[in-house]
Write a protein that holds these residues in place. Sequence first.
Motif, short mmCIF file in Angstrom:
data_model
loop_
_atom_site.label_atom_id
_atom_site.label_comp_id
_atom_site.label_asym_id
_atom_site.label_seq_id
_atom_site.Cartn_x
_atom_site.Cartn_y
_atom_site.Cartn_z
N GLY A 38 -28.78 -76.99 19.72
CA GLY A 38 -27.95 -76.28 20.67
C GLY A 38 -26.56 -76.89 20.75
O GLY A 38 -26.38 -78.09 20.51
N CYS A 48 -23.06 -76.74 23.36
CA CYS A 48 -22.60 -76.26 24.66
C CYS A 48 -21.17 -76.70 24.92
O CYS A 48 -20.69 -77.69 24.35
CB CYS A 48 -23.52 -76.73 25.77
N ILE A 60 -27.74 -71.53 20.70
CA ILE A 60 -28.92 -72.26 20.24
C ILE A 60 -29.39 -71.65 18.93
O ILE A 60 -29.54 -70.43 18.82
CB ILE A 60 -30.03 -72.24 21.31
N SER A 89 -30.31 -67.77 20.65
CA SER A 89 -29.95 -67.60 22.05
C SER A 89 -28.51 -68.02 22.26
O SER A 89 -28.05 -68.99 21.65
CB SER A 89 -30.88 -68.45 22.94
N TRP A 90 -27.81 -67.31 23.15
CA TRP A 90 -26.42 -67.65 23.45
C TRP A 90 -26.09 -67.16 24.84
O TRP A 90 -26.77 -66.29 25.38
CB TRP A 90 -25.46 -67.06 22.42
N CYS A 91 -25.04 -67.72 25.41
CA CYS A 91 -24.66 -67.34 26.76
C CYS A 91 -23.19 -67.68 26.99
O CYS A 91 -22.67 -68.67 26.47
CB CYS A 91 -25.53 -68.11 27.76
N ALA A 119 -27.47 -76.21 31.83
CA ALA A 119 -27.89 -74.83 31.54
C ALA A 119 -28.41 -74.72 30.11
O ALA A 119 -29.41 -74.05 29.84
CB ALA A 119 -26.73 -73.86 31.77
N SER A 120 -27.74 -75.40 29.19
CA SER A 120 -28.15 -75.38 27.79
C SER A 120 -29.50 -76.07 27.61
O SER A 120 -30.35 -75.60 26.85
CB SER A 120 -27.11 -76.08 26.92
N SER A 122 -31.86 -76.35 29.84
CA SER A 122 -32.88 -75.47 30.40
C SER A 122 -33.29 -74.38 29.40
O SER A 122 -34.47 -74.12 29.21
CB SER A 122 -32.33 -74.85 31.69
N GLU A 123 -32.32 -73.76 28.76
CA GLU A 123 -32.60 -72.73 27.77
C GLU A 123 -33.32 -73.32 26.56
O GLU A 123 -34.26 -72.71 26.03
CB GLU A 123 -31.29 -72.06 27.34
N TRP A 138 -36.93 -73.95 27.43
CA TRP A 138 -37.65 -72.69 27.51
C TRP A 138 -38.01 -72.19 26.11
O TRP A 138 -39.13 -71.73 25.87
CB TRP A 138 -36.82 -71.64 28.25
N ILE A 139 -37.08 -72.29 25.17
CA ILE A 139 -37.35 -71.87 23.79
C ILE A 139 -38.42 -72.75 23.17
O ILE A 139 -39.30 -72.27 22.46
CB ILE A 139 -36.05 -71.88 22.96
#
Length: 175
Positions: free
Chosen positions: A87, A89, A108, A116-118, A139-140, A142-143, A146-147
């Motif tokens: 990832g 960030c 990510i 994944s991206w945000c 935040a990164s 956390s994502e 989760w992945i």
Amino acid sequence: MCLSNKLHNSDNPQFLDESLYRSIVGGLQYLTFTRPDISFSVNKVCQFMHSPTEKHWAAVKLILRYLKSTSSHGILFSKQNSQQLQGYCDADSGGSIDDRKSTTGFAIFLGPSLVSWCSRKQRSVSRSTTKDEYCSFSASTSELLWICLLLKEIDLSFGSLPSLWCDNLSAISYS
């Protein structure tokens, strides 16, 4: 989007066809599902849906011109042996002129494929770039976790421990 081109609420004159603005920007939001390269720019123009100005419309047209010239770009999923989860960030400190909030962004990758991206505005105003970057890092993380849990749930193993890259040494030390 050029980072030196700061958009804000007090730009004048007002754009006359607000429904056209909202319609096109709404379409751009859907396009970010397959074109993560425009996420930051679309995030910025979405912040002015309630009262767009000519300057905001010019930014939307710039995004549309970019899309026209890069129509062959998109997300590529390739079959690779590498299952490394990584990832990246970042945050812009106080990037919004109107409320001084920062924008968090992350991407990510699973191997060479973006999964994944945000790009979103942070919920609070911070007093330091370290806190902005740390919020982005959080935040990164956390994502990324989760992945990892999702991949474990579907019995997909990845090579080594996931990596998260941040460009702020203070945020890295703080975490």
